[in-house]
Design an enzyme around this catalytic site. Structure first.
Site, mmCIF file in Angstrom:
data_model
loop_
_atom_site.group_PDB
_atom_site.id
_atom_site.type_symbol
_atom_site.label_atom_id
_atom_site.label_comp_id
_atom_site.label_asym_id
_atom_site.label_seq_id
_atom_site.Cartn_x
_atom_site.Cartn_y
_atom_site.Cartn_z
ATOM 1 N N SER A 52 24.260 -48.842 24.106
ATOM 2 C CA SER A 52 25.508 -49.285 23.484
ATOM 3 C C SER A 52 25.872 -50.736 23.769
ATOM 4 O O SER A 52 26.725 -51.304 23.082
ATOM 5 C CB SER A 52 26.662 -48.376 23.918
ATOM 6 O OG SER A 52 26.962 -48.577 25.288
ATOM 7 N N LYS A 130 31.489 -51.182 28.631
ATOM 8 C CA LYS A 130 31.872 -51.712 27.320
ATOM 9 C C LYS A 130 32.508 -53.091 27.527
ATOM 10 O O LYS A 130 32.764 -53.526 28.647
ATOM 11 C CB LYS A 130 32.899 -50.813 26.622
ATOM 12 C CG LYS A 130 32.476 -49.357 26.444
ATOM 13 C CD LYS A 130 31.377 -49.182 25.432
ATOM 14 C CE LYS A 130 30.983 -47.710 25.298
ATOM 15 N NZ LYS A 130 29.743 -47.552 24.504
#
Length: 229
Positions: A52, A130
Site C-alpha cells: 500500500s 500510511k
C-alpha cells in the site's frame, strides 16, 4: 635470569576472569532494559508486509519487505502533520490489508514474542503505515480536473503517488483529534477512502498513531530517510 612467571601474575588472571563472568549477566540485563526503554518510549522498528505504500516503502510480493524505524517521542509534543508517514493501530472496523502467517512451532512463537518485546521488527496485521493527507479541521476531497486531492480547496503536490486510481470521495471535514490517511500506492491501499461508512468517515484517531516513520534501515540497498515527499 629465570623464565618462571611470578606467582602474583598467576593469582591475578583467574580473578579477572571470574569478575567478568559475574558481570556478564548484569551487562546483558542492562542492555535488555535499555532496549526495552528505547522501544517503548523513543524508537521502534517495523516490518512492511503490504504494497500500500509502494514505491516509497517496499512490501511487494516477491521482494524484501522494508524494515523502518518509527520515532515515537515526537508526537508526545505535537500531533501528526500533513504528509507525515505514520504507523498506527488500525481501527476495529478496518480489515487487515494482508494475511500474515503465524509461527506454528511454540518455540518459534516464543522467540518472535521475545524479539518483538525488545524491538525486533514484527509484521502485524493491525499495525498499518500510511501518509497523513489531512488533519483535524481540514476538509479533504477528490478530485479536481487534474485528478489531484484537494485539502481546504487547494490541490496537493504529491510526487510520491504511485498508480493513482483517482477514487472519488468527499468533501469530508476531518474532526478534531482525527486524521485522514492514504497510501502512496493509491490503487492498492485500503485506506480512509474505503472506510467512509464506518461511523468516523474513514478518519483515524490521533491516539492510535504509534509514531512517524523516518528511515528505512533494511535491506541495505534501500537505506534512505523518509521526508514529506
Amino acid at each position: 635470569m629465570s623464565d618462571e612467571t611470578p606467582p602474583e601474575a598467576d593469582q591475578k588472571k583467574p580473578a579477572k576472569k571470574r569478575s567478568f563472568l559475574r558481570e556478564l549477566p548484569i551487562l546483558i540485563g542492562i542492555a535488555l532494559v535499555l532496549s526495552l526503554l528505547i522501544k517503548t518510549f523513543l524508537v521502534q522498528a517495523f516490518f512492511i508486509p503490504s504494497e500500500s505504500m509502494e514505491r516509497t516503502l517496499h512490501g511487494c510480493a516477491g521482494c524484501t519487505g522494508d524494515r523502518i524505524l518509527v520515532y515515537k517521542a515526537g508526537y508526545r509534543f505535537h500531533d501528526p502533520r500533513q504528509k507525515d508517514i505514520v504507523v498506527f493501530r488500525a481501527p476495529a472496523a478496518w480489515e487487515p490489508e494482508t494475511q500474515i502467517a503465524k509461527p506454528s512451532n511454540p518455540f518459534q512463537r516464543g522467540l518472535s514474542w521475545v524479539g518483538g518485546l525488545f524491538g525486533m521488527p514484527q509484521a502485524n496485521e493491525k499495525d498499518l503505515v500510511k501518509r497523513v493527507i489531512a488533519v483535524g479541521g481540514q476538509t479533504v476531497q477528490c478530485c479536481d480536473a487534474q485528478g489531484r486531492v484537494l485539502v481546504d480547496g487547494k490541490p496537493l503536490d504529491e510526487p510520491y503517488v504511485y498508480q493513482d486510481d483517482h477514487k472519488s470521495f468527499g468533501p469530508i471535514k476531518v474532526p478534531a483529534g482525527r486524521l485522514w490517511v492514504m497510501g502512496d500506492h493509491r490503487s492498492d491501499s485500503a485506506d480512509s477512502r474505503f472506510h467512509i461508512e464506518d461511523g468516523s468517515q474513514g478518519t483515524i484517531p490521533v491516539s492510535s498513531v504509534i509514531g512517524r516513520a523516518f528511515v528505512i534501515v533494511w535491506p541495505p540497498s534501500r537505506w534512505n530517510t523518509l521526508g514529506k515527499g
